[in-house]
Write a protein that holds these residues in place. Structure first.
Motif, PDB file in Angstrom:
ATOM      1  N   ASN A   1       0.874  -1.169   0.000  1.00  0.00           N
ATOM      2  CA  ASN A   1       0.000   0.000   0.000  1.00  0.00           C
ATOM      3  C   ASN A   1       0.912   1.220   0.000  1.00  0.00           C
ATOM      4  O   ASN A   1       1.531   1.544   1.010  1.00  0.00           O
ATOM      5  CB  ASN A   1      -0.917  -0.003   1.227  1.00  0.00           C
TER       6      ASN A   1
ATOM      7  N   ASN B   1       0.164   4.455  -0.471  1.00  0.00           N
ATOM      8  CA  ASN B   1      -0.399   5.686   0.094  1.00  0.00           C
ATOM      9  C   ASN B   1      -0.070   6.902  -0.779  1.00  0.00           C
ATOM     10  O   ASN B   1       0.407   7.922  -0.291  1.00  0.00           O
ATOM     11  CB  ASN B   1       0.101   5.883   1.529  1.00  0.00           C
TER      12      ASN B   1
ATOM     13  N   GLN C   1      -1.512  -0.712  -3.782  1.00  0.00           N
ATOM     14  CA  GLN C   1      -2.836  -0.210  -3.403  1.00  0.00           C
ATOM     15  C   GLN C   1      -2.742   1.258  -3.001  1.00  0.00           C
ATOM     16  O   GLN C   1      -1.677   1.760  -2.698  1.00  0.00           O
ATOM     17  CB  GLN C   1      -3.435  -1.008  -2.238  1.00  0.00           C
ATOM     18  N   GLU C   2      -3.920   1.874  -2.957  1.00  0.00           N
ATOM     19  CA  GLU C   2      -4.080   3.275  -2.581  1.00  0.00           C
ATOM     20  C   GLU C   2      -3.213   4.174  -3.469  1.00  0.00           C
ATOM     21  O   GLU C   2      -2.416   4.984  -2.984  1.00  0.00           O
ATOM     22  CB  GLU C   2      -3.778   3.480  -1.091  1.00  0.00           C
TER      23      GLU C   2
ATOM     24  N   TYR D   1      -7.829  -3.789  -2.409  1.00  0.00           N
ATOM     25  CA  TYR D   1      -7.781  -2.776  -1.357  1.00  0.00           C
ATOM     26  C   TYR D   1      -9.150  -2.754  -0.706  1.00  0.00           C
ATOM     27  O   TYR D   1     -10.075  -2.107  -1.183  1.00  0.00           O
ATOM     28  CB  TYR D   1      -7.413  -1.415  -1.951  1.00  0.00           C
TER      29      TYR D   1
ATOM     30  N   ASP E   1      -4.074  -4.941   0.737  1.00  0.00           N
ATOM     31  CA  ASP E   1      -4.426  -4.356   2.019  1.00  0.00           C
ATOM     32  C   ASP E   1      -5.854  -4.786   2.334  1.00  0.00           C
ATOM     33  O   ASP E   1      -6.806  -4.237   1.787  1.00  0.00           O
ATOM     34  CB  ASP E   1      -4.301  -2.833   1.944  1.00  0.00           C
TER      35      ASP E   1
ATOM     36  N   ASP F   1      -1.894  -6.319   5.907  1.00  0.00           N
ATOM     37  CA  ASP F   1      -1.536  -6.594   4.508  1.00  0.00           C
ATOM     38  C   ASP F   1      -1.221  -8.082   4.390  1.00  0.00           C
ATOM     39  O   ASP F   1      -0.297  -8.581   5.041  1.00  0.00           O
ATOM     40  CB  ASP F   1      -0.339  -5.749   4.096  1.00  0.00           C
TER      41      ASP F   1
ATOM     42  N   HIS G   1       2.468   1.916   5.420  1.00  0.00           N
ATOM     43  CA  HIS G   1       2.559   0.461   5.265  1.00  0.00           C
ATOM     44  C   HIS G   1       3.976   0.065   4.841  1.00  0.00           C
ATOM     45  O   HIS G   1       4.698   0.860   4.233  1.00  0.00           O
ATOM     46  CB  HIS G   1       1.606  -0.041   4.176  1.00  0.00           C
TER      47      HIS G   1
END
Length: 257
Positions: free
Chosen positions: A7, A9, A33-34, A106, A147, A218, A248
């Motif tokens: 992830n 972010n 992810q994200e 996610y 995630d 995760d 993460h």
């Protein structure tokens, strides 16, 4: 074959960190992810220069998932989850890479508990479980990585009492996670390290990373074909300690031939 989930972010704001990790860790497949970026702002060129082909499912400001493959482009097999025509969130993408089927997810956070976001979390998980059930017995290695925003057990959290009111630690999603595993999936990290304290997320506040006040959310789940090839699994914890890091850390598994 090394398969990782991370992830990030925010893919563009943390691109230097992501590229540094890819160079150091050299995963064959990386699920991100994200992304927090619309499709047109995904940094395809920078990742290609780093040696990775990519498919992605972006969304402005929120969510977003991608699958990277070293030296090739993943072959997309599925995008999104059926069952809710009003769901516009970019949270699931799936691809074949070198004979392995990889799903990148996610899962919704779900806070605050008791509200519409928590109901959405539980509903999304049910739809994901339906997809997982259709995949688990296929005669090929399958990895569902991402995630999950679920803390499976008390062992997976620093001071469980502090998470009692959080959506990630509620009985309902934890029960769903157990039900998912019973389909025939192996939680790779916990399978190889059953008694260790392992975290994959540390909040930015209260110096959480330095105190190792983290949680494990995760996960990489393997079907039986993939689980038979499982060699090792771990967390690239040092990545979390870098400047402008994601909250993460990357998590990975290695599958043998």
């Amino acid at each position: 074959m090394k398969i990782a989930t991370f992830n990030v972010n925010g893919i563009n704001g943390r691109l230097p960190n992501v590229l540094a990790w890819l160079e150091e860790a050299q995963p064959d497949v990386a699920c991100l992810q994200e992304l927090k970026a619309p499709d047109e702002r995904f940094p395809e060129a920078a990742l290609e220069k780093a040696g990775y082909g990519a498919i992605w499912h972006g969304q402005k400001s929120w969510n977003g998932v991608a699958i990277l493959a070293r030296g090739c482009k993943p072959v997309e097999t599925h995008r999104g989850l059926p069952g809710d025509p009003e769901d516009t969130h970019s949270r699931y993408i799936e691809a074949a890479v070198s004979g392995v089927l990889v799903g990148c997810l996610y899962l919704p956070n779900g806070n605050p508990v008791g509200g519409p976001k928590f109901a959405y979390k539980l509903g999304w998980m049910e739809r994901f479980m339906a997809r997982a059930k259709s995949l688990v017995k296929l005669d090929c290695p399958i990895v569902l990585a991402g995630d999950y925003n679920i803390i499976p057990t008390d062992r997976d959290v620093y001071k469980p009492e502090r998470w009692q009111d959080d959506a990630l630690f509620q009985p309902e999603p934890r029960a769903q996670y157990r039900k998912l595993l019973k389909q025939g999936w192996t939680d790779a990290l916990r399978h190889l390290h059953p008694d260790e304290t392992i975290f994959t997320f540390w909040d930015y506040w209260r110096n959480s990373f330095a105190r190792n006040a983290g949680i494990r959310i995760d996960h990489l789940l393997l079907n039986k074909v993939a689980a038979k090839r499982l060699v090792s699994a771990g967390v690239d914890r040092d990545t979390r300690g870098r400047e402008k890091a994601s909250d993460h850390a990357p998590v990975w598994v290695e599958l043998g031939d």
